[in-house]
Design a protein around this motif. Structure first.
Motif, PDB file in Angstrom:
ATOM      1  N   VAL A  18       2.481   7.298 -13.208  1.00 29.92           N
ATOM      2  CA  VAL A  18       2.315   6.112 -12.357  1.00 29.92           C
ATOM      3  C   VAL A  18       3.501   5.150 -12.497  1.00 29.92           C
ATOM      4  N   PHE A  19       3.997   4.682 -11.355  1.00 32.60           N
ATOM      5  CA  PHE A  19       4.994   3.613 -11.274  1.00 32.60           C
ATOM      6  C   PHE A  19       4.273   2.448 -10.605  1.00 32.60           C
ATOM      7  N   CYS A  20       4.223   1.308 -11.280  1.00 34.38           N
ATOM      8  CA  CYS A  20       3.423   0.195 -10.773  1.00 34.38           C
ATOM      9  C   CYS A  20       4.304  -0.998 -10.411  1.00 34.38           C
ATOM     10  N   VAL A  21       4.104  -1.541  -9.227  1.00 34.38           N
ATOM     11  CA  VAL A  21       4.723  -2.812  -8.853  1.00 34.38           C
ATOM     12  C   VAL A  21       3.602  -3.839  -8.772  1.00 34.38           C
ATOM     13  N   ALA A  58       2.437  -8.717 -14.292  1.00 33.35           N
ATOM     14  CA  ALA A  58       2.737  -8.207 -15.630  1.00 33.35           C
ATOM     15  C   ALA A  58       1.508  -7.561 -16.254  1.00 33.35           C
ATOM     16  N   GLU A  59       0.365  -8.201 -16.070  1.00 32.34           N
ATOM     17  CA  GLU A  59      -0.886  -7.697 -16.651  1.00 32.34           C
ATOM     18  C   GLU A  59      -1.156  -6.246 -16.233  1.00 32.34           C
ATOM     19  N   HIS A  60      -0.928  -5.954 -14.969  1.00 30.78           N
ATOM     20  CA  HIS A  60      -1.187  -4.596 -14.475  1.00 30.78           C
ATOM     21  C   HIS A  60      -0.053  -3.641 -14.846  1.00 30.78           C
ATOM     22  N   VAL A  61       1.181  -4.103 -14.666  1.00 30.75           N
ATOM     23  CA  VAL A  61       2.331  -3.211 -14.852  1.00 30.75           C
ATOM     24  C   VAL A  61       2.389  -2.683 -16.284  1.00 30.75           C
ATOM     25  N   THR A  62       2.031  -3.519 -17.260  1.00 29.36           N
ATOM     26  CA  THR A  62       2.141  -3.090 -18.668  1.00 29.36           C
ATOM     27  C   THR A  62       1.170  -1.968 -19.024  1.00 29.36           C
ATOM     28  N   GLN A  63       0.215  -1.701 -18.168  1.00 27.00           N
ATOM     29  CA  GLN A  63      -0.695  -0.577 -18.426  1.00 27.00           C
ATOM     30  C   GLN A  63      -0.020   0.772 -18.220  1.00 27.00           C
ATOM     31  N   PHE A  64       1.128   0.760 -17.542  1.00 29.41           N
ATOM     32  CA  PHE A  64       1.762   2.022 -17.163  1.00 29.41           C
ATOM     33  C   PHE A  64       3.142   2.132 -17.785  1.00 29.41           C
ATOM     34  N   HIS A  99       5.941   3.006 -16.240  1.00 31.51           N
ATOM     35  CA  HIS A  99       7.039   2.636 -15.356  1.00 31.51           C
ATOM     36  C   HIS A  99       6.590   1.573 -14.361  1.00 31.51           C
ATOM     37  N   GLY A 100       7.519   0.692 -14.008  1.00 33.00           N
ATOM     38  CA  GLY A 100       7.143  -0.295 -13.007  1.00 33.00           C
ATOM     39  C   GLY A 100       8.103  -1.449 -12.902  1.00 33.00           C
ATOM     40  N   VAL A 101       7.818  -2.317 -11.956  1.00 33.67           N
ATOM     41  CA  VAL A 101       8.585  -3.546 -11.751  1.00 33.67           C
ATOM     42  C   VAL A 101       7.585  -4.705 -11.708  1.00 33.67           C
ATOM     43  N   THR A 102       7.852  -5.706 -12.540  1.00 35.34           N
ATOM     44  CA  THR A 102       6.958  -6.859 -12.611  1.00 35.34           C
ATOM     45  C   THR A 102       7.353  -7.904 -11.577  1.00 35.34           C
ATOM     46  N   LEU A 103       6.359  -8.416 -10.876  1.00 31.43           N
ATOM     47  CA  LEU A 103       6.607  -9.465  -9.883  1.00 31.43           C
ATOM     48  C   LEU A 103       6.392 -10.836 -10.521  1.00 31.43           C
ATOM     49  N   PRO A 104       7.030 -11.861  -9.961  1.00 31.69           N
ATOM     50  CA  PRO A 104       6.849 -13.206 -10.520  1.00 31.69           C
ATOM     51  C   PRO A 104       5.400 -13.687 -10.393  1.00 31.69           C
ATOM     52  N   ASP A 105       5.015 -14.541 -11.314  1.00 29.55           N
ATOM     53  CA  ASP A 105       3.670 -15.137 -11.308  1.00 29.55           C
ATOM     54  C   ASP A 105       3.554 -16.236 -10.264  1.00 29.55           C
ATOM     55  N   GLY A 106       2.310 -16.627  -9.990  1.00 30.23           N
ATOM     56  CA  GLY A 106       2.050 -17.855  -9.258  1.00 30.23           C
ATOM     57  C   GLY A 106       2.199 -17.761  -7.757  1.00 30.23           C
ATOM     58  N   VAL A 107       2.249 -16.534  -7.233  1.00 28.34           N
ATOM     59  CA  VAL A 107       2.353 -16.378  -5.774  1.00 28.34           C
ATOM     60  C   VAL A 107       0.945 -16.222  -5.199  1.00 28.34           C
ATOM     61  N   ARG A 108       0.633 -16.950  -4.146  1.00 31.96           N
ATOM     62  CA  ARG A 108      -0.692 -16.825  -3.531  1.00 31.96           C
ATOM     63  C   ARG A 108      -0.860 -15.376  -3.075  1.00 31.96           C
ATOM     64  N   LEU A 146       4.955  -9.774   0.682  1.00 26.75           N
ATOM     65  CA  LEU A 146       6.378  -9.974   0.985  1.00 26.75           C
ATOM     66  C   LEU A 146       7.255  -9.551  -0.180  1.00 26.75           C
ATOM     67  N   LEU A 147       6.816  -9.858  -1.396  1.00 26.37           N
ATOM     68  CA  LEU A 147       7.605  -9.502  -2.578  1.00 26.37           C
ATOM     69  C   LEU A 147       7.369  -8.054  -3.012  1.00 26.37           C
ATOM     70  N   GLU A 148       6.114  -7.601  -2.887  1.00 30.49           N
ATOM     71  CA  GLU A 148       5.752  -6.259  -3.363  1.00 30.49           C
ATOM     72  C   GLU A 148       6.605  -5.164  -2.748  1.00 30.49           C
ATOM     73  N   ILE A 149       6.923  -5.307  -1.470  1.00 33.52           N
ATOM     74  CA  ILE A 149       7.600  -4.212  -0.776  1.00 33.52           C
ATOM     75  C   ILE A 149       9.067  -4.085  -1.199  1.00 33.52           C
ATOM     76  N   LEU A 150       9.664  -5.163  -1.725  1.00 32.95           N
ATOM     77  CA  LEU A 150      11.105  -5.149  -1.987  1.00 32.95           C
ATOM     78  C   LEU A 150      11.520  -4.020  -2.947  1.00 32.95           C
ATOM     79  N   PRO A 151      10.859  -3.854  -4.104  1.00 38.41           N
ATOM     80  CA  PRO A 151      11.270  -2.749  -4.981  1.00 38.41           C
ATOM     81  C   PRO A 151      11.106  -1.373  -4.327  1.00 38.41           C
ATOM     82  N   PHE A 152      10.138  -1.243  -3.440  1.00 36.39           N
ATOM     83  CA  PHE A 152       9.946   0.057  -2.775  1.00 36.39           C
ATOM     84  C   PHE A 152      11.045   0.314  -1.746  1.00 36.39           C
TER      85      PHE A 152
END
Lengths: 355, 355
Positions: free
Chosen positions: A292-295, A298-304, A306-315, A321-327
């Motif tokens: 699994v590669f998780c975007v 942080a709480e979710h990504v650290t379970q796997f 591989h992944g990219v952590t997104l910044p906190d505090g986004v509604r 909008l941010l999730e798609i960028l690493p993909f």
């Protein structure tokens, strides 16, 4: 092979790389004076005829922006919504009763004849029609009661990137305006996008792991499900692998059977109800020893692994909008790593005309 | 390896084979006195509150029956329709305004908690609710204003077959009754299904060609698009390959890039507007030298090297019942040819509980 500064401006995928990088500036344009005026004008026109039901119509990447808007309409507006199958009004000549219905067509080029026909039929059958395009002089823009320009500028790469996030943002801001909001929560997005895009090296390294993958699965729930769909499409378009998107729930209803350690899973798990609803999927993925590669948060990504952590505090409704960028970056790097040019995918044209 | 008479009753896939073969009898039950009475009763209850919009909610195989019903509602009833994302009402607790909305849940077991929650919310928010299940005492059946039993009898194979076509037929007959029709056009279906199922040897031979395929694409348009979706799911569930369904139009918007001679295409092209709308896709498939297996009318099938011809003279909205049969057989034979037991797919359970 990493994309060096040099290959990024001259090598394969340079158009796609440039348009990925351009996204924070495109969003600023939409959030700024020019964009705000257009969004307010469109909202004022739409507010005169409040709908009971919202239908969306689109194809390809734009269909994922439409799906995103469907979640916003259902959850935040409390209105039933549906995605139109264009063939019902074109091939089958259906003439539905569309009084009190808002029909929203989403298209980068605004050039697809089936969408134009759908809008013409919808108007004739009583709907209020809105076209969201990247071309104000397109037939689709002309065919609608209201047009909203996503202001992404000319998109040259065949794989749509900046027009997709511009569609998401334009739809989000317009719908928020209709709910009486001020769009303020979106103001931080361009800065946050710069932060996410800066993790390009991490994504480029991850791309190496998928060099020989023939098929993969993407998954997410709620607002993140459109991200999973769009990530899958980008990978198919540029890297010619089979990439299938499933909502986390649907995955457990059958497709889980085809996941094994040879079928990588790309999971989208942002902070919020959608990411939380994915928790039930995680142990099932472990059972089948999925890679699994998780975007996401942080709480979710650290379970796997591989992944990219997104910044906190986004509604949560803005996080797609941010999730798609690493993909998008992954699709670019993977294509280049596989010896392909994502700017010239085999068999594709920029404007697809379907009837 | 062919399924001999013997292995069909004792070997791997025997449950699935038996339930595939049972379909003509299940359809006769629905078309006969018992089924007709239930369909008329349900239609009478629904007719008291004619809807302005129809929403459908389902998961997995049942979602494809729901998608079929969406086409019928849009085309033949002239009503806007949408597929609900259950997470909006469960994970996100959306409480939409559903006055004048008919909400239809489709589920074999009637046991999925998210569908029950969706129905409860829908009722509380003013919708008229209909559950279409194979279990009259299920929580879903109990939660709805109206229940329609698809009378398929206990389904033991994990890969749903007879319950799927029973859902299609029950929905088709119910909706036709609401339109004032007599369901007479469906009377010939059981006989025609026997004819189609008799081509099992042809399908078994075709299955050998896909023994080593890792991924494939299914495609169709209009009424046949749900068939393409369901065919892909059956193949994923039983044979662990990546099988992706695209409407013929969406295929040209990106996914065409990943088709080459190593990615087989399974096309559904019945007689009628849906099959005709696929004509534009054929030359594009030729360009990329796709290997195509076609199920449909003789006119379409003869364009390709491989396929199964369906009988003539079936009304287009009924042809999905016949179209899926060769794909069910293909999923069974391919699984067995690959050394798997389609009755015991890895990682799957018959009743999937998603929240």
């Amino acid at each position: 092979m990493d994309m060096s500064e040099d290959s990024a401006t001259t090598g394969p995928g340079r158009l796609m790389a440039a348009e990925i990088a351009e996204q924070p500036a495109v969003w600023e344009r939409l959030l700024g004076i020019e964009g705000r005026a257009r969004i307010h004008d469109a909202a004022d026109l739409l507010a005169k005829r409040p709908p009971r039901f919202v239908l969306l119509v689109a194809r390809g990447t734009s269909d994922h922006a439409a799906l995103y808007a469907k979640y916003v309409v259902e959850i935040l507006h409390g209105l039933p919504a549906g995605l139109v199958s264009p063939s019902t009004m074109t091939a089958y000549r259906a003439r539905p009763d569309l009084r009190e219905v808002l029909v929203i067509a989403v298209s980068q080029s605004g050039g697809s004849p089936d969408l134009v026909t759908t809008m013409e039929v919808a108007r004739a059958r009583g709907a209020l029609t809105l076209a969201v395009t990247n071309n104000a002089s397109s037939p689709l823009a002309q065919s609608a009661d209201v047009h909203l320009d996503v202001l992404a500028g000319p998109e040259l790469a065949v794989a749509a990137t900046k027009s997709y996030t511009a569609q998401l943002l334009a739809l989000s801001l317009l719908l928020e305006r209709l709910r009486g909001g001020d769009g303020g929560a979106a103001a931080a997005l361009p800065e946050l996008a710069v932060q996410v895009l800066a993790k390009d090296d991490q994504v480029a390294a991850a791309a190496q792991r998928y060099r020989f993958a023939q098929r993969l699965v993407t998954t997410g729930r709620g607002y993140s499900y459109p991200t999973a769909r769009e990530a899958a499409l980008k990978l198919m378009e540029t890297s010619y692998l089979s990439a299938q998107a499933f909502s986390g729930a649907d995955l457990l209803h059958g497709p889980l059977a085809m996941i094994d350690p040879q079928v990588p899973v790309l999971a989208v798990m942002a902070a919020g109800a959608g990411g939380d609803a994915m928790r039930a999927v995680v142990p099932r993925l472990r059972e089948v020893r999925a890679d699994v590669f998780c975007v996401g948060s942080a709480e979710h990504v650290t379970q796997f692994q591989h992944g990219v952590t997104l910044p906190d505090g986004v509604r949560e409704d803005l996080s797609p909008l941010l999730e798609i960028l690493p993909f998008q970056q992954l699709a670019l790097h993977l294509a280049v790593a596989r010896g392909e040019d994502p700017d010239a995918p085999r068999g594709l044209r920029k404007v697809t005309e379907t009837l």
